[in-house]
Design an enzyme around this catalytic site. Sequence first.
Site, PDB file in Angstrom:
ATOM      1  CB  CYS A 196       2.273   0.317  -5.423  1.00  0.00           C
ATOM      2  SG  CYS A 196       2.168  -1.134  -4.475  1.00  0.00           S
ATOM      3  CG  HIS A 226       5.506  -5.408  -1.835  1.00  0.00           C
ATOM      4  ND1 HIS A 226       5.042  -4.835  -2.740  1.00  0.00           N
ATOM      5  CD2 HIS A 226       4.367  -5.463  -1.060  1.00  0.00           C
ATOM      6  CE1 HIS A 226       3.520  -4.601  -2.613  1.00  0.00           C
ATOM      7  NE2 HIS A 226       3.419  -4.682  -1.169  1.00  0.00           N
ATOM      8  N   GLY A 232       4.625  -1.047  -1.650  1.00  0.00           N
ATOM      9  CA  GLY A 232       5.185  -1.214  -2.460  1.00  0.00           C
ATOM     10  C   GLY A 232       6.184  -0.594  -1.750  1.00  0.00           C
ATOM     11  CB  CYS A 275      -4.340  -1.030  -2.567  1.00  0.00           C
ATOM     12  SG  CYS A 275      -4.359   0.060  -3.677  1.00  0.00           S
ATOM     13  N   GLY A 276      -2.305   0.371   0.091  1.00  0.00           N
ATOM     14  CA  GLY A 276      -1.839   1.586   0.854  1.00  0.00           C
ATOM     15  C   GLY A 276      -3.056   2.667   0.427  1.00  0.00           C
ATOM     16  CD  GLU A 305       0.206  -1.350  -7.981  1.00  0.00           C
ATOM     17  OE1 GLU A 305      -0.689  -2.295  -6.737  1.00  0.00           O
ATOM     18  OE2 GLU A 305      -0.023  -0.164  -8.077  1.00  0.00           O
ATOM     19  NE  ARG A 306      -0.257 -10.143  -5.480  1.00  0.00           N
ATOM     20  CZ  ARG A 306      -1.603 -10.432  -4.637  1.00  0.00           C
ATOM     21  NH1 ARG A 306      -0.550 -11.350  -4.537  1.00  0.00           N
ATOM     22  NH2 ARG A 306      -1.439  -9.846  -4.287  1.00  0.00           N
TER      23      ARG A 306
END
Length: 299
Positions: free
Chosen positions: A236, A178, A239, A81-82, A227-228
Amino acid sequence: MRKIAFTKMEGCGNDYVYLDGFSKDLRLTEADIPALARAISDRHYGVGSDGLVLILPPASPDRADIRMRMFNADGSEAEMCGNASRCVGRFAWEHALTGRPVIRLETLAGIKLLQRVDDDGGCPSRVCVDMGTPELARQRIPVRPDAASDPESPCIGQPMRVLDREWAVTCVSMGNPHAVVFVDDVDSLDLPVVGPAFEHHTWFPSRTNTEFVQLLDAGHVRMRVWERGAGETLACGTGACAVAVACHLTGRTGREVAVQLRGGTLDIRWDEQTGHILMTGPARTVFSGEYILAQGQED
């Protein structure tokens, strides 16, 4: 009654609950974590967040300084996760977990480098993350290719049938999958309907995060994300990186683009020499507290 200390942080509105296992024994088993992630993320009965992040000692101290494990609000573990990685960097500097100006962060998607930005000697309000190189090969995103497709080939602007409509989809992995879709108006999307249809589409054996993107000009885009495991979130980071890659591959922008999300803006650069994606954005501590473990969550 057992309490567990936490810190809530956000990056562009993408909020997570962070537990410090670097200097404290969290006393959590593997079986505990998914249920705790679901309970603590609940916005009515818990702290409220997009998920749970554990800040841990690295598995290999010679390769990394800190390890991050990230769990979605549904309890599933994600590779990367960025936005959370930037917050881990700020937490580490704020709590003196390391004195390094560049942190080597261990994730399930590999080692990521965190660089202090806007540094006045205190805790940086912005952090730059070297997200590494994007993965475009279908089988490693993963995307199920049709019978005529080479599993090593990219999926760029490929027609995909979802909800009785054809969409042009570009698929990218930033350590997690993504699907990027360009639309005329992101605000008009019925995302609670469209998002799950993409997430659970048969193309994606590991499910997918889906970014819906509106081009503003050659250097700016707007984006909404499903988001999954979490649903629509305000931002995200991985993303936004995938969007920058898709924008350049489809000829819509250059290698630098400002991605405007509902929770704020991330500056993304796809370095031509190294091939790495550099993501810069905010990281903020919201509050800290103690969460009381419910019966069945205690060891």
